[in-house]
Write a protein that holds these residues in place. Structure first.
Motif, PDB file in Angstrom:
ATOM      1  N   ALA A 112      -6.542  -4.076   0.315  1.00 57.04           N
ATOM      2  CA  ALA A 112      -7.300  -2.682   0.465  1.00 57.04           C
ATOM      3  C   ALA A 112      -7.870  -2.180   0.998  1.00 57.04           C
ATOM      4  N   ALA A 113      -9.215  -2.518   0.958  1.00 58.55           N
ATOM      5  CA  ALA A 113     -10.472  -2.684   1.325  1.00 58.55           C
ATOM      6  C   ALA A 113     -10.193  -2.965   2.928  1.00 58.55           C
ATOM      7  N   GLU A 114      -9.836  -3.880   2.872  1.00 58.85           N
ATOM      8  CA  GLU A 114      -9.840  -4.459   4.253  1.00 58.85           C
ATOM      9  C   GLU A 114      -8.273  -3.695   5.197  1.00 58.85           C
ATOM     10  N   ALA A 115      -7.879  -2.805   4.768  1.00 54.26           N
ATOM     11  CA  ALA A 115      -6.655  -1.887   5.796  1.00 54.26           C
ATOM     12  C   ALA A 115      -8.169  -1.598   6.390  1.00 54.26           C
ATOM     13  N   ALA A 116      -7.350  -2.076   8.344  1.00 57.48           N
ATOM     14  CA  ALA A 116      -7.283  -0.615   9.138  1.00 57.48           C
ATOM     15  C   ALA A 116      -7.008  -0.113   9.637  1.00 57.48           C
ATOM     16  N   ASP A 117      -5.829   0.676   9.141  1.00 64.21           N
ATOM     17  CA  ASP A 117      -5.170   1.883   9.137  1.00 64.21           C
ATOM     18  C   ASP A 117      -6.083   3.159   8.482  1.00 64.21           C
ATOM     19  N   ALA A 118      -6.036   3.933   9.710  1.00 64.29           N
ATOM     20  CA  ALA A 118      -6.640   5.405   9.780  1.00 64.29           C
ATOM     21  C   ALA A 118      -5.601   6.097   8.967  1.00 64.29           C
ATOM     22  N   ARG A 119      -5.017   6.343   9.176  1.00 65.41           N
ATOM     23  CA  ARG A 119      -3.998   7.310   8.647  1.00 65.41           C
ATOM     24  C   ARG A 119      -3.805   6.979   6.326  1.00 65.41           C
ATOM     25  N   GLN A 120      -3.544   5.197   7.259  1.00 65.83           N
ATOM     26  CA  GLN A 120      -2.779   5.080   5.588  1.00 65.83           C
ATOM     27  C   GLN A 120      -4.444   5.111   5.188  1.00 65.83           C
ATOM     28  N   ARG A 121      -5.427   5.208   5.130  1.00 64.98           N
ATOM     29  CA  ARG A 121      -6.334   4.894   4.223  1.00 64.98           C
ATOM     30  C   ARG A 121      -7.188   6.651   4.009  1.00 64.98           C
ATOM     31  N   ALA A 122      -6.670   7.246   4.957  1.00 73.23           N
ATOM     32  CA  ALA A 122      -6.975   8.936   3.976  1.00 73.23           C
ATOM     33  C   ALA A 122      -5.750   9.405   3.249  1.00 73.23           C
ATOM     34  N   GLN A 123      -4.476   9.160   3.208  1.00 72.31           N
ATOM     35  CA  GLN A 123      -3.340   8.761   2.441  1.00 72.31           C
ATOM     36  C   GLN A 123      -3.732   8.433   1.376  1.00 72.31           C
ATOM     37  N   VAL A 153      -3.373   1.457  -4.633  1.00 71.24           N
ATOM     38  CA  VAL A 153      -3.831   0.148  -4.339  1.00 71.24           C
ATOM     39  C   VAL A 153      -2.952  -0.112  -3.220  1.00 71.24           C
ATOM     40  N   MET A 154      -1.914  -0.304  -3.838  1.00 78.59           N
ATOM     41  CA  MET A 154      -0.624  -1.834  -3.547  1.00 78.59           C
ATOM     42  C   MET A 154      -0.120  -0.865  -2.483  1.00 78.59           C
ATOM     43  N   ARG A 155       0.041   0.044  -2.669  1.00 79.50           N
ATOM     44  CA  ARG A 155       0.699   0.447  -0.712  1.00 79.50           C
ATOM     45  C   ARG A 155      -0.406   0.575   0.463  1.00 79.50           C
ATOM     46  N   LEU A 156      -2.073   0.444   0.314  1.00 75.95           N
ATOM     47  CA  LEU A 156      -2.839   0.353   0.894  1.00 75.95           C
ATOM     48  C   LEU A 156      -3.165  -0.461   1.324  1.00 75.95           C
ATOM     49  N   ALA A 157      -2.786  -1.595  -0.026  1.00 79.81           N
ATOM     50  CA  ALA A 157      -3.146  -3.362  -0.028  1.00 79.81           C
ATOM     51  C   ALA A 157      -1.851  -3.886   1.223  1.00 79.81           C
ATOM     52  N   ASP A 158      -1.004  -3.280   1.382  1.00 84.94           N
ATOM     53  CA  ASP A 158       0.344  -3.469   2.387  1.00 84.94           C
ATOM     54  C   ASP A 158       1.352  -4.460   2.482  1.00 84.94           C
ATOM     55  N   ASN A 159       1.225  -5.170   1.685  1.00 85.43           N
ATOM     56  CA  ASN A 159       1.986  -6.629   0.606  1.00 85.43           C
ATOM     57  C   ASN A 159       2.856  -6.566   0.682  1.00 85.43           C
ATOM     58  N   ARG A 160       3.553  -6.848   0.726  1.00 88.72           N
ATOM     59  CA  ARG A 160       5.164  -6.747   0.450  1.00 88.72           C
ATOM     60  C   ARG A 160       5.353  -7.319  -0.406  1.00 88.72           C
TER      61      ARG A 160
END
Length: 241
Positions: A112-123, A153-160
């Motif tokens: 989640a901390a490494e996630a790059a998508d700005a929209r997902q981080r804002a969400q 946290v799981m959603r932002l991690a984005d690992n299905r």
């Protein structure tokens, strides 16, 4: 003695709005699952078929199918002609599930901390605003907030695969086993730890987020294991394995 699900009537009432025909069983499963994970139904509490048929305004068939599905998910123990009870985890169950949860959710925090998508981080930042509320938590509110935070946290991690495995293990079920021991002090400590995790994720500090999540869950594990061990102590001093 196990409580009956009739104890819920004052808080939950009847689900008088019936879902579409094909969704009846799924609707019952979803509502009972939510009640268990939010500690509105406690470990060891009986789920009485006739009470559930009244609550959901259905026949016994959909209720029995819903109970079978919840048993398959590990949330209840169910046997035809003997009834259903909310699953009570053993000391070993809790220890092993926490061992898994610490590793999985530390990884999720790092991703989640490494996630790059700005929209997902804002969400994510929007979804976790509730953890910064200064108001004291009631236990039921705490469980809802805790589940929402870890899911965010799981959603932002984005690992299905990681998220599906977490859902399949029903890891939030662990803390429902000790809901009656969650004092105001315990809840405040947990909220503070979640804020530290969130701060590290928002700061893109992958190592810090993973470490904060690990510390949070290891403390929760120690608390849960101590509480369950004390409750399971037998008169001869032996404890459940």
């Amino acid at each position: 003695m196990a409580r009956s699900s009739t104890a819920l009537e004052g808080n939950l009432g009847k689900d008088v709005v019936a879902p579409a025909h094909g969704a009846t069983v799924a609707h019952i499963v979803e509502r009972l699952r939510d009640d268990i994970l939010a500690h509105r139904l406690s470990p060891g509490e009986r789920l009485v078929e006739c009470d559930l048929t009244c609550r959901f305004a259905v026949s016994r068939g959909p209720v029995r199918e819903a109970l079978r599905r919840l048993a398959a998910e590990g949330l209840i123990e169910y046997a035809p002609n003997r009834g259903a009870v909310v699953r009570r985890l053993s000391l070993r169950d809790i220890r092993e599930l926490f061992q898994i949860r610490v590793e999985m959710e530390s990884l999720a925090a790092r991703l989640a901390a490494e996630a790059a998508d700005a929209r997902q981080r804002a969400q994510f930042a929007e979804e976790i605003q509730m953890i910064f509320d200064a108001a004291p938590r009631r236990v039921a509110v705490y469980f809802d907030e805790n589940a929402a935070f870890h899911e965010a946290v799981m959603r932002l991690a984005d690992n299905r695969q990681l998220r599906e495995l977490s859902m399949r293990l029903r890891l939030p079920l662990i803390m429902t086993q000790v809901g009656d021991a969650l004092t105001g002090e315990v809840l405040r400590a947990s909220v503070g730890e979640r804020r530290a995790i969130a701060a590290a994720i928002l700061a893109r500090d992958a190592a810090g987020a993973a470490a904060a999540m690990r510390a949070h869950l290891e403390r929760a594990a120690a608390f849960a294991l101590a509480r369950v061990a004390a409750s399971a102590a037998k008169p001869d001093g032996r404890r459940e394995d």
